[in-house]
Design an enzyme around this catalytic site. Structure first.
Site, PDB file in Angstrom:
ATOM      1  N   HIS A  44       0.884  -1.165  -0.015  1.00  0.00           N
ATOM      2  CA  HIS A  44       0.115   0.019   0.093  1.00  0.00           C
ATOM      3  C   HIS A  44       0.913   1.055   0.035  1.00  0.00           C
ATOM      4  CE1 HIS A  44       0.335   0.782   4.365  1.00  0.00           C
ATOM      5  NE2 HIS A  44       0.157  -0.468   4.635  1.00  0.00           N
ATOM      6  N   ASP A 101       6.065   0.538   6.603  1.00  0.00           N
ATOM      7  CA  ASP A 101       4.748   0.511   6.177  1.00  0.00           C
ATOM      8  C   ASP A 101       4.109   1.548   5.424  1.00  0.00           C
ATOM      9  OD1 ASP A 101       2.105  -0.455   6.683  1.00  0.00           O
ATOM     10  OD2 ASP A 101       1.937   0.429   8.801  1.00  0.00           O
ATOM     11  N   GLU A 155      -4.832   1.995   2.687  1.00  0.00           N
ATOM     12  CA  GLU A 155      -4.946   0.734   3.674  1.00  0.00           C
ATOM     13  C   GLU A 155      -5.176   1.285   5.032  1.00  0.00           C
ATOM     14  OE1 GLU A 155      -3.643  -2.389   6.084  1.00  0.00           O
ATOM     15  OE2 GLU A 155      -2.856  -0.512   6.114  1.00  0.00           O
ATOM     16  N   GLU A 156      -4.506   2.268   5.656  1.00  0.00           N
ATOM     17  CA  GLU A 156      -4.483   2.722   6.777  1.00  0.00           C
ATOM     18  C   GLU A 156      -5.863   2.807   7.370  1.00  0.00           C
ATOM     19  OE1 GLU A 156      -2.156   1.564   8.555  1.00  0.00           O
ATOM     20  OE2 GLU A 156      -0.240   1.590   7.526  1.00  0.00           O
ATOM     21  N   ASP A 209       2.709  -6.613   3.330  1.00  0.00           N
ATOM     22  CA  ASP A 209       2.515  -5.616   4.148  1.00  0.00           C
ATOM     23  C   ASP A 209       2.917  -5.763   5.641  1.00  0.00           C
ATOM     24  OD1 ASP A 209       1.492  -3.025   5.246  1.00  0.00           O
ATOM     25  OD2 ASP A 209      -0.754  -3.905   5.113  1.00  0.00           O
ATOM     26  N   HIS A 239       3.616   2.484  12.668  1.00  0.00           N
ATOM     27  CA  HIS A 239       2.848   3.712  12.923  1.00  0.00           C
ATOM     28  C   HIS A 239       3.542   4.583  13.871  1.00  0.00           C
ATOM     29  CE1 HIS A 239      -1.076   1.387  11.889  1.00  0.00           C
ATOM     30  NE2 HIS A 239      -0.204   1.218  10.939  1.00  0.00           N
TER      31      HIS A 239
END
Lengths: 459, 459
Positions: A271, A283, A316-317, A343, A415
């Site tokens: 993503h 990520d 995606e997130e 991912d 994150h």
């Protein structure tokens, strides 16, 4: 009986397939070894993190990411490069701060959770109530948290297979709604992090919750210690954010067209969007880079029979890519040979799971032999999870693979501001590319039909 | 000749001192073993980091730290507990931010350096010029950096003995002045950090420099990569700060009075102030805790002959404690038996250096034997550095010791938000207390005269 059936099926396949695993192995090994020496994936991760950086959906950076994706696929020689636009809900972070007001004033390191409500203008100040487990908060009756800031400090265990993210993640995803139901005015949760660095880790939460933020692990422990002293502890929380109900987003696509069966499509990708505090390296620049580089390498000895399609998913997130992709491609699902997503950073692939019955096929036996020297297990249990962005395709019936990466260090970084290029190990990245490239090369040049194999295996 | 003289001196000491090392060792070992099991130091670190947290000189938190110090020493039974006030220059952080404006917009993680000038109101925006070594910037002629933001990205090597902090530290301490001399309008320096966590590490710089901040290591590497692309890179820097020319500060003191020779004083301590981003756990709640707990344990079998004095120095990070202490105690220097400071976190002590000739004394031989099982080397080379806060005493002639701690991880955390309690290992902390307590017990109950030993050794 099941055992006997399996043997019969295997025999039938062997009779129908003149190709033997040992005939395919040398070409797959050549692709694998080329991948181990190839710098394309590293260059892509370097480029996306340097020239774009953080790219949350709904931000100007996401538009730059889209342009980066189009330019990158074009420069690498992909065909049919285009962006598929869609709209999705986007939560954008504003000013945020938290501090213990008393009795022991200290600043707290927080990051608001996606979908968090803003605090009232000027912030909110309230007494905290600390729960060492999420269940302890759930055990509170309605109204028990009235006027309080609920704090959940349960730590996330380190696992290789990322299996703690689901069960512990519920405290981030559902906590703001559950705390609100019990009367809380704010919610602070220990970050879903496996290390103790003083950086909070963000992520989405369910819509409809109260103002909610993740605490850096040391700050969660600080609040535990303060609470243990038995005096009321007061925290001030300031959070602003913007909710865009229909933000523009794009799935960016490029293909290597199949020479014999162009309509049979293998869909892979990572993503393109990321959370905002880091630079979206693990990520998921790595997923983008691994699958893009692997597709190219899979075709490096000549055009494949089937079409290899790379999709850089655009949301995606906060969700949206999967639904948008399925909506745009629902008529094509039956022609998708297999779908896969990368991912989970650049941790080495230690296990590959394919659709049920897949390992009975010569191409898949050749694949298992090709990646075994890279330290990859190929158990017979079928793939269970394909990735958030291909969930729609999977639900619509597309076969999928699961390439399990070592997640040991992933949640140290995930994150958080620490999601940066320097955390990516180029050798581990190349191992991922080699596994994917071997797989794509073999599947794209075969007639393997995972749907039929699955049916046979289940018979 | 020197060798023969040493032997004669040793013989003379042996004749004059009826006490033998083996007679002293059991009591010292008992103190050591009690220290290894004692939780006082851990509780003090926990308390100071929880109830006060960050405590930069000149801040309200520093007043709370002073009160914490007074209350703690009183509660632990110290005598003559008091605060010695002085004034010192204090730089207080304001709003800070930095971002790449173009061509690849990204936020940067920075922390302003102590003594940094503020930017003009509204910030400054300028092109960067990146130097991979500090020397490369120094090699620029005057005016070469005109209008630019100079960026130095030289990394700090990891060392056990903290020996990289001096030579690499110059890029933080002198960089803002040197960049200014060459025409730069701003200065960004890679943090003096030995890990790659995305947290900047602050620290002082020489007065008179331009606006200057430390970059988190991943951000320094990001600017290197951008610069390598060959296009002009523009950064916007916003920094506010307040300079208080005469902030109130306090050295907080407590004593265990000597039963026989109360005027012979052993001065030990750590510093009470800290930098602002963390909670001052390893820098230097641990030093405070180690020396306070050790002094108490040293006297646990009965009052010592000499006075043990613990000083919690009030302004180490920005300087001032050392000068203030010397000014207030200059008439007492000749009666200071020995001075020592603990200011390198809670890494295990791996080496102890005493004044020249010290190991010839039975008490010091007993000390060496007591701490050898804790993994401590006792080389004959004399102590070279005693600690910032006792520099004044040392220059005035006070003997001093150097307890070298393992600094391997220290600069992962030092002066960053990551300086928190969870980074302290209780076992390593207890080892420090055991070494200090053994030393203080032996010296406080002896007639050892380091000045005379040094003179004899140098004869």
């Amino acid at each position: 009986m099941r055992h006997l059936a399996c043997l019969l099926v295997a025999a039938a396949i062997a009779a129908a397939a003149p190709v033997q695993a040992q005939d395919l192995a040398p070409a797959a090994a050549a692709v694998r070894d080329r991948a181990l020496d190839d710098a394309t994936a590293w260059k892509l991760v370097e480029s996306l993190t340097t020239e774009v950086g953080a790219r949350p959906v709904g931000s100007p950076a996401m538009m730059r990411a889209r342009d980066w994706g189009l330019a990158t696929l074009t420069a690498l020689g992909f065909a049919n490069v285009h962006a598929e636009a869609f709209t999705t809900r986007a939560w954008l972070r504003g000013e945020e701060s938290a501090e213990v007001v008393g009795p022991w004033p200290q600043k707290l390191q927080i990051l608001g959770l996606g979908n968090s409500a803003p605090t009232p203008k000027g912030g909110l100040t309230a007494e905290i109530i600390v729960f060492r487990t999420y269940q302890a908060m759930l055990d509170q009756p309605p109204g028990a948290l009235k006027g309080k800031i609920a704090v959940v400090t349960q730590p996330m265990p380190r696992t290789q297979d990322a299996s703690s993210y689901g069960p512990i993640g519920v405290q981030r995803r559902q906590g703001p709604v559950e705390a609100g139901k019990r009367g809380a005015v704010g919610y602070l949760v220990r970050s879903l992090a496996t290390d103790g660095t003083r950086l909070p880790h963000t992520g989405t939460s369910a819509a409809g919750g109260i103002p909610a933020a993740a605490l850096a692990p040391p700050d969660a422990e600080l609040l535990e210690r303060m609470a243990a002293r038995g005096k009321p502890v007061t925290v001030r929380l300031v959070m602003n954010s913007t909710l865009v109900p229909a933000a523009q987003a794009w799935n960016v696509v490029g293909e290597i067209r199949g020479a014999e069966k162009p309509d049979e499509v293998i869909v892979v990708g990572g993503h393109l969007d990321s959370w905002d505090p880091g630079t979206g390296a693990i990520d998921d620049a790595t997923g983008i880079a691994i699958t893009t580089a692997a597709a190219r390498l899979a075709a490096s000895a000549g055009p494949p029979k089937r079409t290899l399609r790379v999709v850089m998913w655009g949301s995606e997130e906060q969700g949206g890519s999967s639904e948008a992709y399925l909506a745009a491609h629902k008529d094509e699902v039956s022609r998708i040979v297999v779908a896969g997503e990368s991912d989970l950073g650049a941790g080495r692939i230690w296990r590959v799971s394919v659709p049920a019955g897949g390992w009975a096929h010569p191409e898949m036996r050749a694949f298992a032999a090709t990646v075994a020297p890279l330290g990859v297990l190929t158990p017979t249990a079928p793939a269970l999870q394909g990735g958030s962005d291909i969930e729609g395709l999977i639900e619509a019936g597309a076969p999928f693979v699961e390439f399990s990466q070592d997640a040991d260090r992933y949640f140290d970084l995930h994150h958080s501001a620490d999601d940066t290029l320097d955390k990516v190990d180029p050798r581990d990245l190349a191992q991922n590319v080699a596994v994917w490239a071997s797989f794509l090369h073999l599947v794209a040049n075969s007639d393997i039909d995972f749907r039929a194999l699955k049916t046979a295996a289940n018979r």
